[in-house]
Design a protein around this motif. Structure first.
Motif, short mmCIF file in Angstrom:
data_model
loop_
_atom_site.label_atom_id
_atom_site.label_comp_id
_atom_site.label_asym_id
_atom_site.label_seq_id
_atom_site.Cartn_x
_atom_site.Cartn_y
_atom_site.Cartn_z
N LYS A 13 0.83 -1.20 0.00
CA LYS A 13 0.00 0.00 0.00
C LYS A 13 0.86 1.24 0.00
N LEU A 14 0.27 2.31 -0.51
CA LEU A 14 0.89 3.62 -0.33
C LEU A 14 0.72 4.03 1.12
N ALA A 15 1.56 4.96 1.58
CA ALA A 15 1.52 5.37 2.98
C ALA A 15 0.10 5.76 3.41
N PRO A 19 -4.26 0.92 -2.08
CA PRO A 19 -3.63 -0.37 -2.40
C PRO A 19 -2.90 -0.30 -3.74
N ILE A 20 -1.70 -0.86 -3.79
CA ILE A 20 -0.93 -0.95 -5.03
C ILE A 20 -0.89 -2.41 -5.48
N LEU A 21 -0.67 -3.34 -4.55
CA LEU A 21 -0.78 -4.77 -4.85
C LEU A 21 -1.87 -5.34 -3.95
N GLU A 39 -1.15 -4.25 -17.96
CA GLU A 39 -0.94 -2.96 -18.60
C GLU A 39 -0.09 -2.06 -17.72
N SER A 40 0.29 -0.95 -18.29
CA SER A 40 1.15 -0.01 -17.57
C SER A 40 0.47 0.47 -16.29
N GLY A 41 1.20 0.43 -15.20
CA GLY A 41 0.65 0.88 -13.92
C GLY A 41 -0.05 -0.21 -13.14
N ALA A 42 -0.06 -1.45 -13.69
CA ALA A 42 -0.75 -2.54 -13.01
C ALA A 42 -0.02 -2.95 -11.72
N GLY A 43 1.27 -2.66 -11.64
CA GLY A 43 2.02 -3.00 -10.43
C GLY A 43 3.05 -4.09 -10.66
N LYS A 44 3.36 -4.38 -11.93
CA LYS A 44 4.32 -5.44 -12.25
C LYS A 44 5.69 -5.15 -11.63
N SER A 45 6.16 -3.92 -11.86
CA SER A 45 7.48 -3.58 -11.33
C SER A 45 7.50 -3.65 -9.81
N MET A 46 6.38 -3.30 -9.18
CA MET A 46 6.34 -3.27 -7.72
C MET A 46 6.45 -4.68 -7.14
N ILE A 47 5.94 -5.68 -7.87
CA ILE A 47 6.11 -7.06 -7.40
C ILE A 47 7.60 -7.39 -7.37
N LYS A 57 10.20 4.46 -1.15
CA LYS A 57 9.93 4.74 0.26
C LYS A 57 8.44 4.92 0.57
N ALA A 58 7.68 5.42 -0.42
CA ALA A 58 6.28 5.72 -0.17
C ALA A 58 5.43 4.46 -0.05
N LEU A 59 5.98 3.32 -0.48
CA LEU A 59 5.20 2.08 -0.51
C LEU A 59 5.60 1.14 0.63
N HIS A 60 4.60 0.46 1.17
CA HIS A 60 4.87 -0.44 2.29
C HIS A 60 4.20 -1.78 2.07
N ASP A 176 12.87 -6.82 -15.63
CA ASP A 176 11.75 -5.88 -15.69
C ASP A 176 11.72 -5.19 -17.05
N GLU A 177 10.88 -5.69 -17.94
CA GLU A 177 10.80 -5.15 -19.31
C GLU A 177 12.18 -4.88 -19.87
N PRO A 178 13.00 -5.93 -19.98
CA PRO A 178 14.41 -5.72 -20.34
C PRO A 178 14.60 -5.27 -21.78
N THR A 209 6.69 -8.02 -18.47
CA THR A 209 6.51 -7.42 -19.79
C THR A 209 5.04 -7.04 -19.98
N HIS A 210 4.77 -6.20 -20.97
CA HIS A 210 3.35 -6.03 -21.30
C HIS A 210 3.05 -6.60 -22.68
N ASP A 211 3.98 -7.41 -23.14
CA ASP A 211 3.86 -7.95 -24.49
C ASP A 211 3.63 -9.46 -24.46
N1 LIG Z 1 7.28 6.08 -5.81
C1 LIG Z 1 5.95 5.87 -5.92
N2 LIG Z 1 5.09 6.55 -5.14
C2 LIG Z 1 3.79 6.37 -5.25
N3 LIG Z 1 3.21 5.53 -6.12
C3 LIG Z 1 3.99 4.82 -6.93
C4 LIG Z 1 5.41 4.96 -6.88
N4 LIG Z 1 5.93 4.15 -7.80
C5 LIG Z 1 4.89 3.54 -8.40
N5 LIG Z 1 3.72 3.92 -7.88
C6 LIG Z 1 2.40 3.43 -8.28
O1 LIG Z 1 2.39 2.04 -8.24
C7 LIG Z 1 1.58 1.52 -9.28
C8 LIG Z 1 2.28 0.38 -9.95
O2 LIG Z 1 3.44 0.87 -10.60
P1 LIG Z 1 4.41 -0.10 -11.39
O3 LIG Z 1 5.62 0.69 -11.73
O4 LIG Z 1 4.58 -1.37 -10.66
O5 LIG Z 1 3.59 -0.40 -12.72
P2 LIG Z 1 4.03 -1.35 -13.91
O6 LIG Z 1 3.02 -2.41 -14.01
O7 LIG Z 1 5.43 -1.77 -13.74
O8 LIG Z 1 3.87 -0.39 -15.15
P3 LIG Z 1 4.88 -0.14 -16.38
O9 LIG Z 1 4.49 -1.14 -17.43
O10 LIG Z 1 4.52 1.25 -16.81
O11 LIG Z 1 6.26 -0.28 -15.88
C9 LIG Z 1 1.27 2.66 -10.20
O12 LIG Z 1 -0.10 2.96 -10.08
C10 LIG Z 1 2.09 3.80 -9.71
O13 LIG Z 1 1.34 4.98 -9.77
#
Ligand SMILES: Nc1ncnc2c1ncn2[C@@H]1O[C@H](COP(=O)(O)OP(=O)(O)OP(=O)(O)O)[C@@H](O)[C@H]1O
Ligand SMILES: [Mg+2]
Lengths: 289, 283
Positions: A13-15, A19-21, A39-47, A57-60, A176-178, A209-211
């Motif tokens: 979650k964000l602070a 919810p992010i994941l 899709e972009s912003g789904a949270g793949k990178s955050m996993i 830092k903003a995510l916990h 991550d989307e290499p 990836t998103h492909d």
């Molecule tokens: N530093 C941050 N502070 C707050 N929110 C963030 C931060 N980084 C990412 N997010 C949020 O986390 C969510 C997931 O981001 P993430 O980078 O995992 O997406 P992604 O699936 O990897 O997309 P992409 O294909 O564009 O890389 C997004 O909604 C984004 O707004």
């Protein structure tokens, strides 16, 4: 078949509580490639970042388990966790320019990892680095070791990052989307290289990836993510033959190579978006209290 | 594109040479002043007052840049004045840089509460007009070279803190920092070996700029007579004295002014030139 990385009900979650994941569970088997699409912003990178311990830092992490080689990372004390992650996992990042330190030569950037993680001597690390650069088909590795990142092409830099990721023989690599920052012809080479290296080293690979076209070429299984919620996890063959979730099916239909290489693309229909959005909302309801 | 960049870079070499050359000559002059200065900078000779510079028909041999209204040799006084100017530039510049860059680095890289505290202080500091601040500080600290240096550090550390914080913040977001973290490196080691080299070009440019600013601040304080004890020559003091007799003897004002101007300009140009040299991407 044992899973090397196993994520259980991971909540991030964000602070301020957004919810992010959303209770993500996902498995990557040893020596196999698992695709993570969405899709972009789904949270793949955050996993990936949650696993590697580099969340912004903003995510916990507010709940769940991350099992790496039979140990739940989240129960370890921070120093112990860092050591384990360093020894067992590595990252191939998206942007090969910011992933190399612009003010340091290539050589020390690779050898440093070997010294840090494996405690090797500089001389041993140097030999190994040369071997690795050769393995990723870099011509004249001795010269390249003395180059600065900006003196090399994007494709070269990505090869170096691949070499560097495999350097300490990690059991898990998160890519991550290499290939998104590269042009189409180089993309293919890099993709082939990653697949080759993964097979040769027997590494588990989480391929973000998103492909879907890329996934079909390199992955053994895959997960589909939407708005931080896992929509479907499946073996490759089963997924492409009969996707279970309507969003997966719509995603497949929107992928040119599979639906109809010559025909027009079908965008994901609004009704499907509504369905997943509803599921996401239901999830949030259940986890509110 | 490449060629254009090369074209752009050629004059940079020249400016590095010119500014470095001037500062080097000045430094040599300052160090060797007791040996090379033609006269005692304090010796008064009212019979030799207001002698014009060497090209004038009324000039006297040995007084190259003329004398002031008390008959003191201008060139010798400039040379002795450069000792104080360069000493202040070096010490105050380095200390200011050390304090400001360290705080900026900590704020930008560690973020969190250190950043909040440091940034708040920077904001408060920036609200004071610097020259007024300097005079106020000297009034509290008393005159003297140590006071000048302390005043410069106290006033100007924010310049470094602000810029270096922003740069460290930008570098921290790069993937190579994440890679170092994954590999198990400590934050401190990452800061020193990964971030610092990337911030170094800016630190160097700011450092030399700060040296120039220190020269100006020292000159201003000498000008208003708040610098060191009045009998040893200072550029600011000479300018202040020369101002009163500019109609009878312009050279007493103009030569120290030119020296001051060239020195400050050289410091800033040296910084820009070195920055480009040190930056691996531009090199
Ligand atoms: N530093 C941050 N502070 C707050 N929110 C963030 C931060 N980084 C990412 N997010 C949020 O986390 C969510 C997931 O981001 P993430 O980078 O995992 O997406 P992604 O699936 O990897 O997309 P992409 O294909 O564009 O890389 C997004 O909604 C984004 O707004
Ligand atoms: Mg991403």
């Amino acid at each position: 078949m044992s899973s090397f990385l196993s994520i259980r009900n991971l909540n991030v979650k964000l602070a301020q509580g957004t919810p992010i994941l959303r209770s993500v569970s996902l498995d990557v088997n040893a020596a196999q490639v698992h695709g993570l699409v969405g899709e972009s912003g789904a949270g793949k990178s955050m996993i990936g970042k949650a696993v590697l311990g580099i969340l912004p830092k903003a995510l916990h992490i507010t709940g769940g388990e991350i099992w790496l080689d039979g140990t739940d990372l989240l129960t370890l004390p921070p120093s112990e966790r860092r050591k384990r992650i360093g020894a067992q996992a590595a990252l191939i990042p998206q942007d090969p320019l910011t992933a190399l330190n612009p003010s340091k030569r290539i050589g020390p950037q690779i050898t440093r990892r070997l010294v840090d993680i494996l405690g090797w001597s500089k001389a041993d690390a140097l030999d190994r680095a040369l071997e690795l650069l050769d393995e990723v088909h870099i011509p004249d590795p001795l010269r390249v070791m003395r180059n600065y990142p900006h003196e090399l092409s994007g494709g070269m830099r990505q090869r170096i990052l691949i070499a560097s990721a495999f350097a300490a023989e990690p059991k898990l690599i998160i890519a991550d989307e290499p290939t998104t920052a590269l042009d189409a012809t180089v993309q293919k080479q890099i993709l082939r290289l990653i697949a080759q290296m993964q097979k040769r080293h027997g590494t588990a690979l989480l391929f973000v990836t998103h492909d879907l076209g890329v996934v079909s070429k390199v992955c053994d299984s895959l997960s589909v993510l939407y708005a931080g919620k896992l929509v479907e996890q499946a073996q490759m063959r089963r997924f492409f033959m009969s996707p279970i979730h309507p969003y997966s099916a719509a995603l497949l239909a929107a992928t040119p190579t599979y639906a109809d290489p010559t025909g027009s693309l079908t965008p994901v229909p609004q009704s499907v978006i509504d369905t997943v959005e509803q599921e996401v909302a239901q999830h949030d309801m259940r986890h509110q209290s | 594109m490449r060629d254009a960049q090369k074209e752009m870079r050629r004059p940079l070499g020249l400016r590095l040479w010119l500014s470095g050359g001037w500062l080097f000559a000045l430094a040599v002059g300052a160090i060797l002043a007791p040996l090379i200065a033609p006269h005692n900078p304090l010796a008064q000779d009212l019979f030799a007052a207001r002698l014009p510079p060497f090209w004038d028909a009324k000039a006297e041999p040995g007084f190259w840049l003329g004398t002031d209204s008390l008959g003191r040799d201008v060139l010798s006084r400039i040379l002795y004045g450069s000792r104080l100017a360069l000493f202040v530039a070096l010490v105050a510049g380095t200390l200011t840089c050390a304090v400001g860059a360290t705080l900026g680095m900590i704020a930008g890289y560690y973020r969190g509460w250190p950043d909040r505290i440091i940034s708040r202080f920077v904001d408060i500091w920036m609200a004071f007009p610097p020259v007024l601040f300097a005079i106020l500080l000297i009034a509290v600290l008393g005159t003297g070279i140590v006071s000048i240096i302390i005043a410069i550090v106290i006033i100007d550390w924010t310049r470094f803190a602000r810029v270096i914080r922003a740069e460290a913040l930008g570098q921290s977001a790069m993937d190579y920092v994440a890679s170092a973290k994954i590999a198990g490196r400590t934050k401190f080691s990452t800061m020193l070996t990964e971030i610092f080299p990337n911030v170094l070009p800016s630190i160097i440019a700011l450092l030399t700029l700060e040296m120039g600013i220190s020269v100006i601040i020292e000159a201003i304080l000498s000008f208003v007579n708040l610098s060191i004890s009045t009998d040893s020559p200072t550029w600011g003091g000479m300018i202040s004295e020369g101002r009163t007799s500019v109609h009878q003897a312009w050279w007493v004002l103009v030569f120290p002014l030119i020296t001051l101007f060239l020195t400050v300009l050289s410091f800033s140009q040296l910084g820009e030139g070195l920055k480009d040299r040190f930056d691996p991407v531009l090199r």
